[in-house]
Design a protein around this motif. Structure first.
Motif, PDB file in Angstrom:
ATOM      1  N   ALA A  40       0.825  -1.204   0.000  1.00 49.37           N
ATOM      2  CA  ALA A  40       0.000   0.000   0.000  1.00 49.37           C
ATOM      3  C   ALA A  40       0.863   1.259   0.000  1.00 49.37           C
ATOM      4  CB  ALA A  40      -0.929  -0.001   1.206  1.00 49.37           C
ATOM      5  N   GLY A  41       2.172   1.067   0.024  1.00 52.04           N
ATOM      6  CA  GLY A  41       3.073   2.217   0.004  1.00 52.04           C
ATOM      7  C   GLY A  41       3.181   2.924   1.335  1.00 52.04           C
ATOM      8  N   LEU A  42       2.734   2.255   2.393  1.00 54.21           N
ATOM      9  CA  LEU A  42       2.769   2.880   3.713  1.00 54.21           C
ATOM     10  C   LEU A  42       3.996   2.486   4.514  1.00 54.21           C
ATOM     11  CD1 LEU A  42      -1.015   2.591   4.582  1.00 54.21           C
ATOM     12  CD2 LEU A  42       0.282   4.723   4.478  1.00 54.21           C
ATOM     13  N   ALA A  43       4.737   1.524   4.017  1.00 53.80           N
ATOM     14  CA  ALA A  43       5.955   1.119   4.727  1.00 53.80           C
ATOM     15  C   ALA A  43       7.067   0.803   3.742  1.00 53.80           C
ATOM     16  CB  ALA A  43       5.670  -0.083   5.618  1.00 53.80           C
ATOM     17  N   ASP A  44       8.271   1.091   4.170  1.00 51.80           N
ATOM     18  CA  ASP A  44       9.458   0.731   3.408  1.00 51.80           C
ATOM     19  C   ASP A  44      10.211  -0.328   4.190  1.00 51.80           C
ATOM     20  OD1 ASP A  44       9.415   2.364   1.127  1.00 51.80           O
ATOM     21  OD2 ASP A  44      10.003   4.096   2.332  1.00 51.80           O
ATOM     22  N   SER A  45      10.994  -1.120   3.502  1.00 53.32           N
ATOM     23  CA  SER A  45      11.828  -2.089   4.212  1.00 53.32           C
ATOM     24  C   SER A  45      13.237  -2.087   3.653  1.00 53.32           C
ATOM     25  CB  SER A  45      11.233  -3.480   4.096  1.00 53.32           C
ATOM     26  OG  SER A  45      11.296  -3.920   2.755  1.00 53.32           O
ATOM     27  N   ARG A  46      14.162  -2.330   4.567  1.00 55.27           N
ATOM     28  CA  ARG A  46      15.542  -2.457   4.126  1.00 55.27           C
ATOM     29  C   ARG A  46      16.196  -3.554   4.943  1.00 55.27           C
ATOM     30  NH1 ARG A  46      17.501   1.283   8.518  1.00 55.27           N
ATOM     31  NH2 ARG A  46      15.530   2.354   8.819  1.00 55.27           N
ATOM     32  N   GLN A  47      17.128  -4.246   4.321  1.00 57.54           N
ATOM     33  CA  GLN A  47      17.796  -5.335   5.018  1.00 57.54           C
ATOM     34  C   GLN A  47      18.962  -4.762   5.804  1.00 57.54           C
ATOM     35  OE1 GLN A  47      17.069  -8.817   3.685  1.00 57.54           O
ATOM     36  NE2 GLN A  47      18.110  -9.794   5.418  1.00 57.54           N
ATOM     37  N   ASP A  48      19.081  -5.221   7.049  1.00 58.51           N
ATOM     38  CA  ASP A  48      20.212  -4.793   7.866  1.00 58.51           C
ATOM     39  C   ASP A  48      20.754  -6.045   8.546  1.00 58.51           C
ATOM     40  OD1 ASP A  48      22.051  -3.428   9.386  1.00 58.51           O
ATOM     41  OD2 ASP A  48      20.602  -2.891  10.946  1.00 58.51           O
ATOM     42  N   GLY A  49      21.766  -6.594   7.961  1.00 59.26           N
ATOM     43  CA  GLY A  49      22.279  -7.863   8.463  1.00 59.26           C
ATOM     44  C   GLY A  49      21.199  -8.903   8.336  1.00 59.26           C
ATOM     45  N   ARG A  50      20.920  -9.594   9.422  1.00 55.23           N
ATOM     46  CA  ARG A  50      19.842 -10.577   9.302  1.00 55.23           C
ATOM     47  C   ARG A  50      18.495 -10.030   9.717  1.00 55.23           C
ATOM     48  NH1 ARG A  50      21.881 -14.836  13.963  1.00 55.23           N
ATOM     49  NH2 ARG A  50      23.389 -13.337  14.727  1.00 55.23           N
ATOM     50  N   PHE A  51      18.488  -8.747   9.963  1.00 57.45           N
ATOM     51  CA  PHE A  51      17.225  -8.093  10.299  1.00 57.45           C
ATOM     52  C   PHE A  51      16.632  -7.413   9.071  1.00 57.45           C
ATOM     53  CE2 PHE A  51      19.937  -8.179  14.007  1.00 57.45           C
ATOM     54  CZ  PHE A  51      19.100  -8.642  15.013  1.00 57.45           C
ATOM     55  N   VAL A  52      15.347  -7.299   9.080  1.00 59.49           N
ATOM     56  CA  VAL A  52      14.695  -6.472   8.061  1.00 59.49           C
ATOM     57  C   VAL A  52      14.023  -5.322   8.804  1.00 59.49           C
ATOM     58  CG1 VAL A  52      12.964  -6.358   6.231  1.00 59.49           C
ATOM     59  CG2 VAL A  52      14.314  -8.434   6.543  1.00 59.49           C
ATOM     60  N   ILE A  53      14.459  -4.138   8.458  1.00 59.02           N
ATOM     61  CA  ILE A  53      13.964  -2.941   9.137  1.00 59.02           C
ATOM     62  C   ILE A  53      12.829  -2.312   8.336  1.00 59.02           C
ATOM     63  CG2 ILE A  53      14.596  -0.705  10.108  1.00 59.02           C
ATOM     64  CD1 ILE A  53      16.240  -2.941  11.300  1.00 59.02           C
TER      65      ILE A  53
END
Lengths: 119, 119
Positions: free
Chosen positions: A59-72
């Motif tokens: 819905a374009g309300l959240a972005d995600s980025r990978q940070d090590g083994r986490f997804v932020i």
DNA sequence: TAAATAATTCAACTATCATTGAAATATGGA
DNA sequence: TCCATATTTCAATGATAGTTGAATTATTTA
């Protein structure tokens, strides 16, 4: 924002879990939150959370980025802004639906306020 | 506005037919529109329309009054206002997601947004 | 490389939502 | 009263949405 987009955003927010997630993301600001942290904060099971996060992203309300083994994940404020503008423009018919109307600004034709960073 | 109420309102608007109906009601203003006229304007079949109108009423987004053999529906602007306030307060992190933030007028219904979670 | 951690995907299930057409309930006018 | 109009209700149907737990993918650390 187009009606179709607005409906997608509204539908994304119109759900207990997702609204809770989004509010948490908003509070977290641009730094965002790891999926696991969101799970802790909201009590939503990982697989269910994943489903909802995808929904919010779509819905374009959240972005995600990978940070090590986490997804932020982080809130996308522009979309929220766009949604509020849409609702103000199309669902208030120039009536004082929003505090903005109390100001001397014209109610019905408002241009988006570009704002990416929280204070 | 409480979260539960906001979700009900969001869900009511997050649907093609209902958003179209609500927009028509907003355009019509306090005078409102007869159900049949809404059906004409939106192309929604009467029984389906009735279902959606009930949904909007239940969400507090529409009022209805009987006028002869017509039932006139009108937008309830206060609820829309309350929803916009809720979204501004809870989903924008105290950030200017809405034009209202541009005016330094009245915090009005706004509560301070507390930031609990660090990034 | 193997084990541990973080997150996503998948299939199955239940619940809820939206639409349809027919029947029912008003209301107003002939 | 009888008929036409306006709207709602109802039951049936198909489509979506949300949850769960197990399996999978990816990444870090030992």
């Amino acid at each position: 924002m187009e009606t179709k987009t607005a409906i997608t955003a509204l539908a994304a927010l119109a759900q207990d879990s997702r609204l809770a997630i989004f509010r948490a993301l908003v509070q977290a600001g641009p730094a965002g939150l790891a999926a696991g942290r969101i799970s802790e904060l909201t009590g939503i099971a990982p697989s269910s959370l994943s489903f909802h996060l995808k929904e919010l992203s779509h819905a374009g309300l959240a972005d995600s980025r990978q940070d090590g083994r986490f997804v932020i994940y982080s809130a996308r404020f522009e979309t929220m802004n766009g949604l509020l503008d849409y609702l103000t423009d199309n669902c208030c018919g120039g009536n004082p639906c929003t505090p903005a109307a109390k100001c001397a600004v014209k109610p019905a034709t408002r241009k988006p306020v570009s704002r990416k960073e929280p204070a």
